[in-house]
Scaffold this active site. Structure first.
Site, PDB file in Angstrom:
ATOM      1  N   SER A  49       0.856  -1.176   0.000  1.00  0.00           N
ATOM      2  CA  SER A  49       0.000   0.000   0.000  1.00  0.00           C
ATOM      3  C   SER A  49       0.891   1.225   0.000  1.00  0.00           C
ATOM      4  O   SER A  49       2.062   1.136   0.337  1.00  0.00           O
ATOM      5  CB  SER A  49      -0.898   0.017   1.241  1.00  0.00           C
ATOM      6  OG  SER A  49      -1.740   1.145   1.242  1.00  0.00           O
ATOM      7  N   ARG A 299       0.006  -3.876  -6.933  1.00  0.00           N
ATOM      8  CA  ARG A 299      -1.218  -4.428  -6.350  1.00  0.00           C
ATOM      9  C   ARG A 299      -2.416  -3.700  -6.923  1.00  0.00           C
ATOM     10  O   ARG A 299      -2.392  -2.476  -7.082  1.00  0.00           O
ATOM     11  CB  ARG A 299      -1.207  -4.270  -4.825  1.00  0.00           C
ATOM     12  CG  ARG A 299      -2.323  -5.027  -4.110  1.00  0.00           C
ATOM     13  CD  ARG A 299      -2.066  -6.511  -4.146  1.00  0.00           C
ATOM     14  NE  ARG A 299      -3.018  -7.279  -3.362  1.00  0.00           N
ATOM     15  CZ  ARG A 299      -4.160  -7.790  -3.824  1.00  0.00           C
ATOM     16  NH1 ARG A 299      -4.514  -7.585  -5.080  1.00  0.00           N
ATOM     17  NH2 ARG A 299      -4.952  -8.499  -3.056  1.00  0.00           N
ATOM     18  N   THR A 335      -6.767   1.603   4.596  1.00  0.00           N
ATOM     19  CA  THR A 335      -6.361   0.874   5.800  1.00  0.00           C
ATOM     20  C   THR A 335      -7.345   1.095   6.943  1.00  0.00           C
ATOM     21  O   THR A 335      -7.834   0.144   7.562  1.00  0.00           O
ATOM     22  CB  THR A 335      -4.944   1.298   6.226  1.00  0.00           C
ATOM     23  OG1 THR A 335      -4.029   1.051   5.145  1.00  0.00           O
ATOM     24  CG2 THR A 335      -4.492   0.503   7.441  1.00  0.00           C
ATOM     25  N   CYS A 489       0.118  -6.360 -17.374  1.00  0.00           N
ATOM     26  CA  CYS A 489       0.777  -7.058 -16.266  1.00  0.00           C
ATOM     27  C   CYS A 489       2.070  -6.334 -15.903  1.00  0.00           C
ATOM     28  O   CYS A 489       2.940  -6.143 -16.759  1.00  0.00           O
ATOM     29  CB  CYS A 489       1.079  -8.506 -16.641  1.00  0.00           C
ATOM     30  SG  CYS A 489       2.082  -9.366 -15.398  1.00  0.00           S
ATOM     31  N   CYS A 513       4.789 -13.871 -11.041  1.00  0.00           N
ATOM     32  CA  CYS A 513       3.568 -13.217 -10.575  1.00  0.00           C
ATOM     33  C   CYS A 513       3.736 -12.604  -9.191  1.00  0.00           C
ATOM     34  O   CYS A 513       4.145 -13.282  -8.243  1.00  0.00           O
ATOM     35  CB  CYS A 513       2.416 -14.226 -10.567  1.00  0.00           C
ATOM     36  SG  CYS A 513       0.849 -13.549 -10.006  1.00  0.00           S
ATOM     37  N   CYS A 516      -0.798  -9.279  -8.115  1.00  0.00           N
ATOM     38  CA  CYS A 516      -1.490  -7.990  -8.144  1.00  0.00           C
ATOM     39  C   CYS A 516      -2.944  -8.126  -8.567  1.00  0.00           C
ATOM     40  O   CYS A 516      -3.753  -7.263  -8.274  1.00  0.00           O
ATOM     41  CB  CYS A 516      -0.749  -7.003  -9.045  1.00  0.00           C
ATOM     42  SG  CYS A 516      -0.935  -7.304 -10.821  1.00  0.00           S
ATOM     43  N   CYS A 519      -4.553  -8.964 -14.103  1.00  0.00           N
ATOM     44  CA  CYS A 519      -4.992  -9.786 -15.227  1.00  0.00           C
ATOM     45  C   CYS A 519      -6.411 -10.285 -15.028  1.00  0.00           C
ATOM     46  O   CYS A 519      -7.218 -10.324 -15.965  1.00  0.00           O
ATOM     47  CB  CYS A 519      -4.043 -10.958 -15.443  1.00  0.00           C
ATOM     48  SG  CYS A 519      -3.810 -12.017 -13.985  1.00  0.00           S
TER      49      CYS A 519
END
Length: 544
Positions: A49, A299, A335, A489, A513, A516, A519
């Site tokens: 984050s 992310r 958050t 990606c 990978c 995130c 895709c």
């Protein structure tokens, strides 16, 4: 194994649920068995984050969090917001013209991964069992169709699903109630939304992909507590929207990143490359020059807000935090909202269990408790923020948001019911985008970036990126959209290769990978489903 409550995901929402639940149980002298399963190798390993953290929920959960050593140490000292006009020019927006939601007085620049690690310590001290490295791979349903628990994935399978010497079967974790807090686009949450039609009365959900780096910078340029946000270039050149952030944390470090809204229509656009060239803007480069990049990650972000919230209760389960979409995009913060959604859930659960509830019911009282919380009020107040920007652009949409947040609440709701994946236009109708080669100083390539994310997956395991139809990437997406997975990606997972005979092959480098979920969200054919890989696989983010 049987528990009173099983929580899927050791992020702020899940851990706040666990902590608040056990606080109540301990105060009442009541025994509860609560466990949290986490797919990362450790708590915080997969947490990414920005982040500027509003401590409102933390103040309620642990009023003495400072004495307990919570990792919120750098209070925001100054906000600066810019409109980037091109690759050289930027206009600073006067604070008086900035929506109140973008002001960060009393907030902290922090690592949400480290905050999650700290919350896990508090949860364990309260009596919660936490199992890192155990991904929830599937949902267990009861005879009446209710959620009865989850199963963790088998370990030690090869690419074809055959058992290797290291094979270890997964576990069934049964519970009176199962709480899903997987973060944005959780694959089990996605299944639950479809199965129980939780989004029947909601607007289309919207997403962005956030790409972030952690840098050590020259101490002479470091200003602890300084927060920079901005919009405009480079995304506007490709017809996209979003914005950048640069936060000065402690220890001469800054976090820099770019959020690209996933409703963009040009299949040639690459969020990763947009981020790399954004760092060359003089406004950003002045801080990064002579510095060193130390970490990288990406992310997806659930940003549809109040209008896109699904029903969050169903028989035997609750869907919370970013799994449901509680992030307040007007603040660019999720958050405190995720934590509060978990705390409301814990209070709802404890009341039910204290009254002898044997589980499996639809806790519709959660919806009532949610509506009576400051979380609902906050999200409702910001309901027009994202739709205004999507429909009217940065200038007009920003002006509407200024009126809505600073002067008076608009007496109507702006809607955006167009799914992000459906916005992509054929490649033939869009301008090509030529990205400069990375210089290795401010901008970098995907392989070196993925290396800094500490991503690792066990060799020879089933691919966790599932294609519904193997023919679509080359037969449909390549022809119409120049197969955009190669660009959306941010980790180089998807490639279109060509052999000496001109035969093309769609290759999935699943070991790259970073989880995130872009895709799963952006594929125009909705042909890709992200599922959990073998336990502990994926990135291992330090201080992110």
């Amino acid at each position: 194994m049987e528990f009173d409550v099983v929580i899927v995901g050791a992020g702020p929402a899940g851990l706040s649920t666990a902590c608040r639940l056990m606080q109540q149980a301990n105060e009442a002298g009541q025994e509860l068995m609560v466990c949290v399963v986490e797919k990362g190798s450790e708590v915080g390993a997969h947490i990414l984050s920005g982040a500027v953290v509003e401590p409102r929920a933390l103040n309620e959960l642990f009023p003495n969090w400072k004495d307990l050593g919570a990792p919120l140490k750098t209070e925001v000292t100054e906000d600066q917001i810019y409109l980037l006009k091109d690759d050289q020019k930027a206009t600073k927006i006067p604070n008086g013209l900035v929506p109140k939601t973008m002001h960060n007085d009393g907030n902290y620049i922090a690592s949400v991964g480290n905050l999650s690690r700290w919350l896990a310590e508090q949860a364990e001290q309260l009596g919660v069992e936490i199992f890192p490295g155990f991904p929830a791979s599937h949902i267990i349903y009861g005879d009446a169709g209710q959620v009865a628990g989850i199963g963790t994935g088998d370990m030690g399978l090869d690419e074809e699903g055959n058992q290797k010497d290291t094979y270890m079967p997964g576990m069934d974790l049964l519970a009176k109630y199962t709480i899903f807090t997987e973060g944005c686009r959780g694959h089990l949450g996605k299944e639950l939304i479809a199965k129980f039609e939780l989004d029947a009365d909601a607007d289309a959900q919207h997403y962005g992909v956030g790409i972030k780096e952690l840098w050590d910078i020259d101490p002479a340029k470091h200003q602890p507590g300084l927060v920079l946000h901005g919009a405009g270039w480079p995304l506007t050149e490709g017809g996209a929207s979003g914005g950048f952030f640069l936060y000065h944390a402690e220890d001469n470090q800054v976090t820099v990143g770019l959020i690209t809204d996933l409703n963009y229509d040009n299949p040639h656009l690459s969020p990763f490359d947009e981020f790399q060239r954004m760092k060359h803007h003089p406004l950003v480069a002045e801080y990064l020059e002579d510095g060193k990049r130390v970490s990288y990650g990406a992310r997806a972000i659930t940003k549809g807000g109040y209008n896109a919230l699904p029903k969050m209760s169903m028989p035997g389960a609750l869907l919370l935090g970013c799994d449901a979409g509680t992030l307040n995009f007007a603040k660019i913060k999720g958050t405190h909202t995720a934590m509060k959604s978990g705390m409301v859930a814990a209070e709802t659960l404890f009341q039910a269990l204290s009254n002898g509830d044997e589980g499996g019911n639809d806790l519709t009282s959660y919806g009532d408790n949610f509506k009576n919380s400051w979380l609902c009020e906050e999200l409702h107040r910001s309901r027009n923020f994202g739709p205004a920007l999507h429909k009217y652009g940065t200038i007009i949409g920003g002006a509407l948001n200024f009126i809505d947040q600073n002067i008076f609440s608009l007496p109507f709701t702006i809607r955006d019911n167009h799914a992000d994946y459906a916005q992509m236009k054929p490649a033939s109708e869009c301008n090509m985008i030529s990205y400069p080669k990375p210089d290795g100083v401010l901008s970098f390539d995907k392989p070196s970036s993925v290396f800094l994310s500490n991503t690792n997956h066990e060799e020879s395991q089933p691919c966790h990126l599932k294609l519904t139809d193997n023919s679509i990437p080359l037969g449909q997406n390549l022809q119409k959209f120049n197969e955009p997975a190669q660009r959306y990606c941010p980790a180089g997972v998807y490639e279109v290769l060509e052999d000496e005979n001109g035969e093309k092959q769609f290759q999935i480098n699943s070991q790259n990978c970073v989880h995130c979920k872009t895709c799963d969200i952006k594929d125009p054919a909705q042909n890709i489903t992200w599922v959990t890989p073998e336990g502990g696989g994926g990135p291992n983010y330090p201080n992110m």
